[in-house]
Scaffold this motif. Structure first.
Motif: not given
Length: 910
Positions: A592-610, A619-628
């Motif tokens: 994430p830090d390397r990507v933030r320093r890439a040219p043109g990147v203004r903001d990075v949002t981290e997501v934990s995707l299951d 037990m229905r399969q539903v994608p779950l995203a963990g976010v800030t």
């Protein structure tokens, strides 16, 4: 009369070469554009049709016909002869003869032969057995094997002597893929089970490489070149599987297939010739395919082969899919075409009217001296035809050279129509103006003239027809794919209504302003309004041209803007942000830090995707995203994908580990589980309890209509690891971003995804033709404005010269011409903006731009309705005003340079 007409023409051409050259240039340019349009339309439609058929793969587009195995009631000798290449080849020629135009067969990719329908399990243990199951094969005796393959090892198979059902051994070849995956070599002998006799020994004599593996010869039945790994249904994690391949026999060995249990059947493979596909013959193509598949064509095939022959193909589905796409695009293109054609026709009529007005005195004098009306119009027609006909032919030739391909008939008809209008404009205008012999006609001032009853009746009739058509269109609505004929002339119809209404209303504000400015001390204001109301030029044609052009430009700009917005929106829904970095598991810690320093990147949002989370007791399969919550809420608000207050997703402070997590859910998940807490089992085996607090249709982290989003602070350590990065930035450096990510994750850019939505030449071609048509209409609108101002230019120049002798300054002269031209310019610009807005409002409920903007595979990302584009309304309106003012200023400057005496003499001469 006949000896005099050529002399008349020669004299006129010598005395007015500039006017003749201008008319020739106008006709040549208009004929070129009119002829090029249908050819360009045919070209991109044909290209789109060919691309659709090629992308569908030969497995779907080839017509495959199979006859049953020769019956047991026939003598054995007759059964064997029925499978020999002489008999099957003769039937193949008859099958090709049944293919009717416009469908054409490609003999180079078509084929015939005999094959076994059943899988034959072979007992040879040396063949590849992934799960211990014996491999299975098909025997195929196929024509054209030598022409469509090259021998890598060994030689092509041959039939030694006469082959019958009792033959014990035959030769065969296999493709390189089949040999590699099934462990077959040159010299290998494969024993194929037979009926009531020992197995048929098939000796492999060669390994082949297909010359065109994607061509219809091989790709219609992919098993011919690539073996299949067949997996049997089983609850085990590793289901049993076996190889299924093809052994290619020489055509003369086909009778040997009768001795096996494979059920040998003759077949004929008819591949369509894509070079013969034309979109304008689409209805005929669909009929020809239907006839060959289950109609009279199949009946003729059965007469030539066997009464039990069956045909199968998906070419009809491919054609229907293309027709659906085309029917959604053609009405939109037709709007621009009809609008531009109307403006061009009006300009041609105005050019003829300008010539007739300038020669009014000459023609009136000829009529007064005894010239008959037919003789006069005939001379004018000959005079115009001498210039227009060669110019039209030149424009047609230029169009044929500039746009290769397409039908010539439509191009010739368009050029002839343009030439006919150009030839008839001057004679008809002169015939109407001089039907009665008169030397001096009465003034027809715009403000004071009372329209005749005939004109009133004609205008009311036209108004009622146009308004009725528009009202019918508004009531019925129109779908972009319906092909309704009222869609194309809609801007013209609205322009006709607006032009007639505005011309009738135009004198009222002029009279009112004239009375108000009459009390002013200056002379420029009252004089300019008086001049604007005293012009004898009818404003109907120029106003109709400008309104139609402005309406078409507004409509076209809104269409193009809507297409761009739809692609941007679809790409955003697909990616979730300007870029997406996603791994199969947790991303490296420093990524994430390397990507933030890439040219043109203004903001990075981290997501934990299951992706493997399972919700509730079902037990229905539903994608779950963990976010800030705070950063994710800002991202959702910035992208417009389901904005929500961050507080509604944040885990309450001091809440225990068993307290339910607030969750953002899709409507389908919310409908299934409601607002009560329910458990969710995560991919790592842990379980959390969530309670839905926010419902949104879309969310940046997950693509689809089923998802849950929670605060990652409430997830387990393993699940809360960052697996996805959502990036925002104006100008992302693709190379630097991919270099920063490396091979640890995939990179998906919104800009790259957007370019993939131009799926068919039909879409890109429609955009190009639409843009050119709108630009051409705008150019003709400018020309119409120039012609309307050019009509009154001599009179204005003489007036300005007279006023200069009375003390009018140059600055006052410029203001006078500008103010005189402003009323009509304001009328046209305001009317154009109004009619453009009305047309878009009229058509928008029933026009869906999805067919133009997105491929069928991305249509689920949402449609795109036609909406008003403010820029498309404002720019043409401002351009008309600036052009009118610029022309007036330029004329004032030019008149000042020429001097008053010359202009007065020119005015007196007139």
């Amino acid at each position: 009369m006949h000896p005099v007409a050529p002399a008349w023409v020669r004299v006129r051409l010598r005395t007015a070469p500039g006017a003749a050259a201008a008319l020739a240039l106008l006709v040549a340019l208009t004929a070129c554009l009119a002829s090029a349009f249908p050819r360009a339309l045919d070209r991109y439609e044909d290209t789109g049709l060919v691309r659709a058929v090629e992308r569908a793969t030969p497995q779907r587009t080839t017509v495959l016909m199979r006859a049953p195995q020769p019956g047991l009631q026939l003598p054995q000798r007759q059964r064997e002869q029925a499978l020999l290449p002489q008999a099957v080849g003769r039937q193949y020629a008859a099958v090709l003869d049944t293919v009717r135009r416009p469908l054409a067969a490609d003999p180079g990719q078509s084929a015939y032969g005999v094959q076994t329908r059943n899988d034959l399990a072979v007992p040879d243990l040396w063949l590849s057995r992934p799960s211990g199951l014996p491999a299975k094969v098909h025997l195929v005796a196929r024509s054209g094997l030598a022409a469509h393959s090259s021998v890598r090892t060994g030689r092509l198979p041959r039939a030694s002597g006469e082959v019958t059902a009792a033959t014990a051994e035959v030769e065969a070849a296999v493709t390189a893929e089949t040999a590699g995956k099934m462990r077959i070599e040159v010299g290998s002998v494969i024993h194929v089970p037979a009926v009531s006799r020992p197995p048929l020994a098939v000796r492999v004599t060669g390994i082949l490489t297909p010359r065109d593996p994607d061509g219809a010869y091989w790709a219609t039945q992919p098993l011919l070149r690539t073996p299949d790994l067949i997996r049997l249904p089983s609850p085990d994690p590793a289901p049993p599987e076996y190889w299924l391949g093809v052994l290619l026999l020489p055509p003369e060995a086909a009778p040997a297939l009768l001795g096996t249990a494979g059920y040998a059947v003759p077949y004929w493979q008819v591949a369509p010739d894509t070079r013969a596909l034309h979109a304008h013959e689409l209805d005929g193509l669909k009929s020809a395919v239907a006839s060959l598949e289950s109609g009279p064509g199949l009946g003729r095939v059965r007469e030539a082969t066997d009464p039990g022959t069956q045909a199968s193909t998906e070419l009809d589905d491919v054609l229907l899919s293309y027709d659906s796409l085309r029917s959604g695009i053609v009405p939109l293109v037709a709007v621009a075409a009809v609008g531009s054609a109307t403006v061009a026709a009006v300009v041609l009529l105005m050019a003829g009217g300008l010539a007739a007005d300038r020669r009014r005195a000459e023609l009136a004098l000829l009529r007064a001296r005894g010239a008959s009306l037919p003789g006069l119009t005939g001379r004018l027609l000959a005079e115009t035809a001498v210039v227009a006909v060669p110019a039209g032919a030149l424009g047609l030739g230029a169009a044929l050279l500039a746009v290769p391909g397409g039908r010539r008939t439509a191009a010739v008809v368009a050029a002839v129509a343009v030439t006919a209008v150009a030839c008839a404009a001057l004679p008809l205008r002169a015939a109407v103006a001089h039907r009665v012999v008169r030397v001096h006609g009465p003034r027809e001032d715009t403000v004071s003239v009372r329209p005749s009853r005939r004109r009133t009746v004609a205008e009311l009739t036209l108004l009622v027809i146009a308004a009725g058509a528009v009202e019918a269109l508004r009531r019925r609505g129109v779908s972009g794919g319906s092909g309704d004929h009222l869609v194309s002339p809609a801007p013209v119809l609205v322009g006709v209504v607006a032009a007639l209404v505005l011309v009738r209303l135009y004198p009222w504000p002029l009279r009112r302003l004239a009375r108000l400015t009459g009390r002013m001390r200056g002379v420029v204001g009252p004089l300019s309004l008086a001049r604007a109301g005293r012009t004898s030029v009818s404003p109907v044609l120029p106003l109709l041209a400008l309104l139609t052009a402005l309406t078409t430009a507004a409509f076209g700009g809104s269409v193009l803007a809507g297409v761009a917005d739809a692609r941007d929106r679809a790409a955003l829904l697909e990616v979730g942000a300007d870029a997406r970095v996603e791994g199969t598991g947790a991303l490296p810690a420093g990524l994430p830090d390397r990507v933030r320093r890439a040219p043109g990147v203004r903001d990075v949002t981290e997501v934990s995707l299951d992706h493997w989370a399972k919700a509730g007791r079902t037990m229905r399969q539903v994608p779950l995203a963990g976010v800030t919550p705070a950063k994710y809420a800002a991202l959702a608000d910035r992208t417009g994908l389901g904005a929500f207050p961050a507080e509604q997703l944040r885990r309450p402070a001091g809440a225990g580990s068993r307290a339910p997590l607030p969750a953002l859910a899709s409507p389908s998940v919310a409908a299934a589980y409601g607002m009560r807490p329910f458990p969710v089992r995560l991919g790592d085996g842990t379980e959390v309890t969530v309670r839905i607090t926010v419902v949104r249709d879309r969310t940046p982290a997950v693509t689809g209509t089923s998802f849950l989003v929670v605060d990652r602070a409430g997830l387990s350590r393993a699940t809360a690891g960052t697996s996805t990065l959502l990036l925002t930035g104006g100008h992302l450096d693709t190379g630097a971003l991919r270099q920063a990510v490396g091979k640890s994750a995939s990179v998906q850019l919104r800009s790259v995804q957007r370019t993939r939505y131009v799926d068919s030449p039909l879409q890109s071609g429609a955009e190009t033709v639409y843009t050119v048509a709108v630009a051409a209409g705008a150019g003709y609108a400018v020309l119409a404005l120039l012609l309307s101002l050019l009509r009154a230019a001599p009179e204005r120049a003489a007036l300005l010269a007279r006023l200069r002798t009375m003390g009018l300054t140059r600055a006052q002269g410029r203001r006078l011409l500008v103010l005189e031209s402003l009323p009509q310019a304001l009328l046209a610009s305001a009317g154009g903006a109004l009619t453009g807005w009305a047309t878009i409002r009229l058509l928008s409920p029933g026009i869906d731009l999805t067919a133009v903007a997105l491929p069928s595979t991305a249509a689920s990302l949402g449609g795109s309705a036609l909406r008003t584009d403010p820029l498309s309304l404002a720019l043409p309106t401002a351009a008309v005003l600036l052009l009118a003012v610029g022309i007036a200023v330029g004329q004032a400057w030019w008149t000042g340079r020429r001097g008053s005496v010359r202009e007065l003499r020119a005015g007196d001469a007139r």
